[in-house]
Scaffold this active site. Structure first.
Site, PDB file in Angstrom:
ATOM      1  N   TYR B 113      -1.060  48.713 -31.958  1.00 38.14           N
ATOM      2  CA  TYR B 113      -0.202  48.670 -33.050  1.00 38.14           C
ATOM      3  C   TYR B 113      -0.589  49.846 -33.864  1.00 38.14           C
ATOM      4  O   TYR B 113      -1.721  50.215 -34.101  1.00 38.14           O
ATOM      5  CB  TYR B 113      -0.459  47.377 -33.840  1.00 38.14           C
ATOM      6  N   TYR B 152      -1.947  43.278 -25.041  1.00 40.26           N
ATOM      7  CA  TYR B 152      -3.197  43.642 -25.837  1.00 40.26           C
ATOM      8  C   TYR B 152      -4.306  42.595 -25.939  1.00 40.26           C
ATOM      9  O   TYR B 152      -3.754  41.581 -25.863  1.00 40.26           O
ATOM     10  CB  TYR B 152      -3.057  44.272 -27.038  1.00 40.26           C
ATOM     11  N   ARG B 162      -2.993  39.135 -24.867  1.00 38.58           N
ATOM     12  CA  ARG B 162      -1.785  38.668 -25.167  1.00 38.58           C
ATOM     13  C   ARG B 162      -0.686  39.325 -24.221  1.00 38.58           C
ATOM     14  O   ARG B 162      -0.730  40.310 -24.065  1.00 38.58           O
ATOM     15  CB  ARG B 162      -1.189  38.916 -26.497  1.00 38.58           C
ATOM     16  N   HIS B 165       4.898  41.555 -25.911  1.00 38.02           N
ATOM     17  CA  HIS B 165       5.687  40.642 -26.819  1.00 38.02           C
ATOM     18  C   HIS B 165       6.197  41.293 -28.035  1.00 38.02           C
ATOM     19  O   HIS B 165       5.736  42.400 -28.214  1.00 38.02           O
ATOM     20  CB  HIS B 165       4.912  39.309 -27.220  1.00 38.02           C
ATOM     21  N   HIS B 167       7.586  40.862 -32.059  1.00 38.67           N
ATOM     22  CA  HIS B 167       7.807  39.820 -33.005  1.00 38.67           C
ATOM     23  C   HIS B 167       9.094  40.110 -33.698  1.00 38.67           C
ATOM     24  O   HIS B 167       9.535  41.409 -33.739  1.00 38.67           O
ATOM     25  CB  HIS B 167       6.675  40.302 -34.229  1.00 38.67           C
TER      26      HIS B 167
END
Ligand code: FE2
Lengths: 195, 241
Positions: B113, B152, B162, B165, B167
């Site tokens: 991110y 990640y 994880r 995905h 959000h």
């Protein structure tokens, strides 16, 4: 057009820790959609600061919490819904991220009372949603104000055991500055609603 | 969700509470961060008043043309697998929800991110910021063009990854249709190991999995995934045509 009735609604998931660039890009270059200031040139009402803290079950700050608020203007009118506020610059919606100490603050106006479905006027309040890491679903609560006589007859406040009501009421700690403590869990736990 | 009874108010809820059982409970000990953050006291039922039945309005004027193309926000092209994510936003009775804001954020192709606190040692992509917005069309449909996010690790947990995905955040027509969720990709082997995916009841989890959509792939351009989003709906307003 009616499609087939879905089996379920889409379930909620935690907002996670990395939402800032999108939802609250205070420190990033993405355009802000909603900030911690709700005050606009066209808004009716008395300017106030609404601030508070978000603490976890150990009383420690929740630095990744995101707070959203939704409220009417000083005359109890919701933006976009009241006929006179269909195109208002005032949105009635704000977003604020907590800092390392779990503190947040909004610049807004003191809301007027908004009606129940039966026309009874509720005491002035702000709707509050709390998002964060470890919150599978956002929490919903309300913030009332300690200098409002109408609190005594507010139907929602009155539905809550007396000893818990104070947790929903912000205190005026200096002129036009109200403070609320949001405790997610444990001692002094806030009151959260299932709506 | 467990709720207090009895409640001294006569409760009138315009949006059925039953459908919210599709949401995860607040406390799911296997997702460790819920342990100190889930309230101990049950949530209290209150009637839906104008406060809950109204909500912020962010329509087409709140987004700009490139907001829904995350591959066009930098100086150059971002690295990764270009994908097209599309679907329809509807309520629990299948009625389309037009003119509602969708906000998305995600990691880049390497699973990183742009957020200042993301310490995963994977590269940032100077051409990818990982956030987008759009507003649904009259028939509730929406589209995003983006890069498929990488899985990640959650830093600090032992070898915990994880699944890939995206959000998503939606408003819907009222403050109580507000939804923040995550989209997962069909076939990802990490999904079954994910403690966050698994917070949702088994009966509703699959609603978070985007389906590979061959028919919407763009020749010589992008693969496609379909993801429909179902928000809560108001009782008794629907008449069968
Ligand atoms: Fe994430």
């Amino acid at each position: 057009m009616v499609t087939n009735k879905p089996k379920t609604i889409t379930p909620s998931q935690t907002v996670g820790p990395f939402y800032a660039y999108c939802l609250s890009p205070v420190n990033y270059k993405f355009r802000m959609l909603a900030s911690n200031s709700l005050v606009t040139k066209d808004v009716e009402g008395k300017h106030i600061t609404l601030r508070g803290t978000v603490l976890d079950g150990d009383g420690l700050p929740v630095p990744d919490a995101l707070i959203e608020i939704w409220q009417p203007d000083g005359l109890g009118r919701f933006s976009g819904h009241h006929p006179l506020l269909k195109t208002a610059e005032f949105k009635g919606f704000g977003r604020a991220m907590c800092d390392a100490l779990g503190l947040f603050s909004f610049e807004t106006v003191k809301p007027g009372g908004a009606p129940m479905r039966d026309g009874v006027i509720q005491a002035p309040h702000v709707a509050v949603s709390i998002f964060g890491k470890g919150l599978n679903r956002h929490l919903y609560t309300r913030v009332y104000f300690d200098d409002e006589e109408a609190n005594k007859s507010d139907p929602v406040l009155n539905s809550i055991p007396e000893d818990l009501r104070s947790k929903l009421i912000a205190k005026e700690i200096e002129p036009d500055c109200y403070e609320i403590s949001i405790r997610l869990q444990g001692e002094g736990e806030s009151v959260f609603f299932d709506v | 969700m467990i709720t207090d009874t009895p409640n001294p108010l006569e409760i009138s809820t315009d949006y059925p509470l039953e459908s919210t059982r599709a949401h995860p409970p607040m406390l799911t000990p296997s997702y460790v961060f819920t342990r100190k953050r889930a309230p101990h006291r049950p949530l209290r039922v209150i009637p839906h008043t104008l406060t809950e039945l109204s909500g912020p309005i962010y329509g087409h004027d709140s987004v700009q043309p490139l907001d829904n193309d995350l591959t066009k926000q930098g100086e150059g092209e971002p690295i990764g697998e270009r994908i097209f994510v599309h679907g329809q936003v509807m309520d629990e009775d299948g009625r389309a929800i037009p003119n509602t804001l969708i906000e998305i954020w995600q990691a880049n192709a390497a699973g990183r991110y742009i957020h200042a606190l993301d310490s995963h040692p994977a590269p940032l992509d100077p051409n990818f910021y990982g956030a987008g917005r759009t507003v649904t069309a009259d028939d509730g449909t929406y589209t995003f063009t983006t890069i498929k996010p990488g899985p990640y690790p959650i830093m600090g947990l032992n070898n915990y990854w994880r699944p890939a995905h995206i959000h998503l955040s939606l408003f819907g027509p009222s403050f109580l249709t507000r939804l923040v969720t995550q989209l997962y990709f069909e076939g990802d082997p990490l999904i079954q190991h994910d403690m966050i995916y698994s917070t949702a009841p088994e009966s509703s989890r699959e609603a978070m999995i985007a389906k590979f959509d061959m028919s919407a792939t763009k020749s010589e351009w992008a693969l496609a995934y379909r993801f429909d989003i179902v928000l809560r709906g108001q009782k008794n307003t629907h008449i069968e045509a």
